[in-house]
Motif scaffolding. Structure first.
Motif, short mmCIF file in Angstrom:
data_model
loop_
_atom_site.label_atom_id
_atom_site.label_comp_id
_atom_site.label_asym_id
_atom_site.label_seq_id
_atom_site.Cartn_x
_atom_site.Cartn_y
_atom_site.Cartn_z
N ILE A 100 -8.19 -58.08 59.29
CA ILE A 100 -8.50 -58.86 58.09
C ILE A 100 -7.79 -58.24 56.91
CG2 ILE A 100 -10.33 -59.61 56.52
CD1 ILE A 100 -12.23 -59.69 58.87
N PHE A 101 -7.11 -59.09 56.13
CA PHE A 101 -6.34 -58.63 54.99
C PHE A 101 -6.99 -59.09 53.68
CE2 PHE A 101 -3.34 -58.94 58.49
CZ PHE A 101 -2.56 -57.80 58.36
N ASP A 102 -7.04 -58.19 52.70
CA ASP A 102 -7.59 -58.51 51.37
C ASP A 102 -6.52 -58.18 50.32
OD1 ASP A 102 -9.30 -59.16 49.27
OD2 ASP A 102 -11.02 -58.21 50.21
N ALA A 103 -6.19 -59.16 49.47
CA ALA A 103 -5.02 -59.08 48.59
C ALA A 103 -5.26 -58.21 47.36
CB ALA A 103 -4.63 -60.50 48.15
N PRO A 104 -4.16 -57.84 46.66
CA PRO A 104 -4.28 -57.08 45.40
C PRO A 104 -4.97 -57.89 44.31
CG PRO A 104 -2.05 -56.95 46.30
CD PRO A 104 -2.76 -58.00 47.08
N THR A 105 -5.22 -57.24 43.18
CA THR A 105 -5.94 -57.85 42.07
C THR A 105 -5.27 -59.14 41.60
OG1 THR A 105 -6.26 -55.56 41.35
CG2 THR A 105 -7.07 -57.29 39.88
N GLY A 106 -6.04 -60.23 41.59
CA GLY A 106 -5.56 -61.49 41.04
C GLY A 106 -4.51 -62.20 41.87
N MET A 107 -4.33 -61.84 43.13
CA MET A 107 -3.31 -62.47 43.97
C MET A 107 -3.94 -63.25 45.11
SD MET A 107 -0.08 -59.88 44.26
CE MET A 107 1.04 -59.70 42.88
N SER A 108 -3.27 -64.33 45.50
CA SER A 108 -3.74 -65.14 46.62
C SER A 108 -3.31 -64.51 47.93
CB SER A 108 -3.20 -66.56 46.51
OG SER A 108 -1.81 -66.59 46.81
N SER A 109 -3.81 -65.05 49.03
CA SER A 109 -3.53 -64.50 50.36
C SER A 109 -2.08 -64.69 50.77
CB SER A 109 -4.45 -65.16 51.40
OG SER A 109 -4.25 -66.57 51.41
N ASP A 110 -1.32 -65.51 50.04
CA ASP A 110 0.08 -65.76 50.39
C ASP A 110 0.90 -64.47 50.43
OD1 ASP A 110 -0.11 -68.43 50.82
OD2 ASP A 110 0.67 -69.06 48.88
N VAL A 111 0.49 -63.44 49.67
CA VAL A 111 1.27 -62.20 49.64
C VAL A 111 1.29 -61.51 51.00
CG1 VAL A 111 0.89 -61.80 47.19
CG2 VAL A 111 -0.71 -60.85 48.85
N TRP A 112 0.35 -61.90 51.91
CA TRP A 112 0.28 -61.28 53.23
C TRP A 112 1.03 -62.08 54.31
CZ3 TRP A 112 -1.37 -56.51 53.12
CH2 TRP A 112 -2.39 -56.11 52.26
#
Length: 383
Positions: A100-112
């Motif tokens: 399970i991936f959790d994104a950086p501050t204020g970012m959507s899951s697209d970064v993963w």
């Protein structure tokens, strides 16, 4: 002689009073024309202001309604986690352990997305959007989880509560590997301490050390520069300015690169034009101190399970967007964070990367994660 005198009187220049009266009459004739010209200019200015203040927001709102349906990711789904709240979840691949991936501050899951694609070749990899971000919905204001007095929205406690309900509704089998970056790392730590039987491995990518927020230089940067920047972007999105800047090329999405798909780029532009998404971005930055306080309290009362491994991944490069003093403060407190908080953690320093590694060097990050997954698979098979 009388005739001559009469002619002289007729030929004589008008008296001063008569001249003043004539000039006044001329002025009275000019004034309405000038007033009319001023009114016309004022009306013209008001028309332009109307175009600027009304038309762009209206067009942006109409575009958001259309794009919200068209840009919905084809993979993944909105999961109802109760109380009218829905979170976007996208799981790819098969097998165990689930990551399970959790994104950086204020970012959507697209970064993963690029890391998820790589990791899903080995096991099931799940990304999700926190409430209000990306394609996840915020909870209705009149509804509550009963935790409002303890954990406000956009804080780690509430995010972890949301994620726990999401895991249950989606029937994701534990124990799983929890990977978090920045604020996502705070969430991962909180989750692993509270629900320690569900997390076999904790991976913290460029974690935010709590003590850094005790430094004035960092507080000033976070609340006076970074938060103000996101508040400005939220306002400019509300008036339709962000969309115009994106179209003209004067604003660029945060995630760029040769491997970024066109759909991903369109979704980023959609989110940058969406005031609702940017409102959640502002809230996550605004409540960061409260999130840190919640994590600090949990560490005191609920220690991490001895069965949970901890891996910390950082880059060996400073962030070019931050001044050197800020980079030095973060590096100093990250080292202190590891030695005091997780002394048995494995610390991996990736060469040639900075804190943007998850979308600038996704293959290198995925490589480290796959090593960890293979080790966990071997342990599971031996048990």
């Amino acid at each position: 002689m009388r005739a001559t005198l009469r002619r002289r009187q007729q030929d004589a220049p008008p008296r001063v009073g008569s001249q003043h009266t004539a000039q006044k009459n001329n002025i009275d004739q000019v004034r309405p024309t000038e007033s009319f010209s001023v009114c016309r200019r004022l009306i013209s200015v008001l028309k332009y202001l109307l175009l600027i203040l009304v038309i762009p927001p209206f067009l942006n709102y109409a575009a958001l309604q259309r794009e919200g349906a068209l840009l919905q990711p084809q993979e993944g789904e909105l999961v109802d986690i109760g109380l009218g709240q829905k979170l976007y979840l996208n799981c790819q691949g098969k097998g165990h352990p689930i990551v399970i991936f959790d994104a950086p501050t204020g970012m959507s899951s697209d970064v993963w997305l690029l890391i998820q694609k790589d990791v899903s070749q080995l096991t099931q990899a799940c990304i999700y959007d926190r409430a209000g971000l990306g394609f996840s919905k915020r909870m209705f204001q009149k509804q509550t989880t009963g935790l409002d007095k303890l954990w406000r929205g956009s804080t780690t406690g509430r995010m972890v509560d949301d994620l726990h309900r999401l895991v249950k509704e989606a029937k994701l089998n534990s124990p799983f590997i929890f990977v978090g970056s920045e604020l996502g790392a705070l969430n991962a730590r909180f989750y692993a301490h509270v629900h320690n039987w569900e997390v076999s491995d904790l991976v913290l990518i460029d974690p935010i050390p709590e003590e850094v927020f005790l430094e004035d230089v960092w507080l000033q940067y976070w609340y006076e520069e970074l938060l103000s920047y996101h508040q400005t972007r939220q306002f400019s999105a509300a008036v339709g300015l962000n969309r115009m800047l994106l179209i003209s090329g004067l604003m660029q999405p945060p995630v760029l690169g040769a491997n970024i798909s066109e759909d991903f780029m369109r979704r980023q532009k959609y989110l940058l034009s969406n005031p609702a998404h940017l409102s959640a971005v502002v809230d996550e930055h605004f409540f960061i101190n409260e999130s840190i306080s919640q994590v600090r309290d949990i560490l005191k009362f609920k220690p991490l399970s001895s069965k949970t491994t901890v891996t910390v991944i950082t880059g060996d490069y400073y962030d070019e967007q931050l001044p050197d003093p800020l980079n030095k403060v973060v590096t100093q407190f990250q080292q202190q964070f590891l030695t005091q908080g997780y002394p048995s953690a494995k610390w991996i320093k990736m060469k040639g990367t900075d804190r943007h590694m998850i979308y600038r060097s996704p293959k290198d990050v995925a490589k480290q994660l796959k090593k960890l997954i293979n080790k966990r698979k071997v342990k599971q098979e031996s048990q």
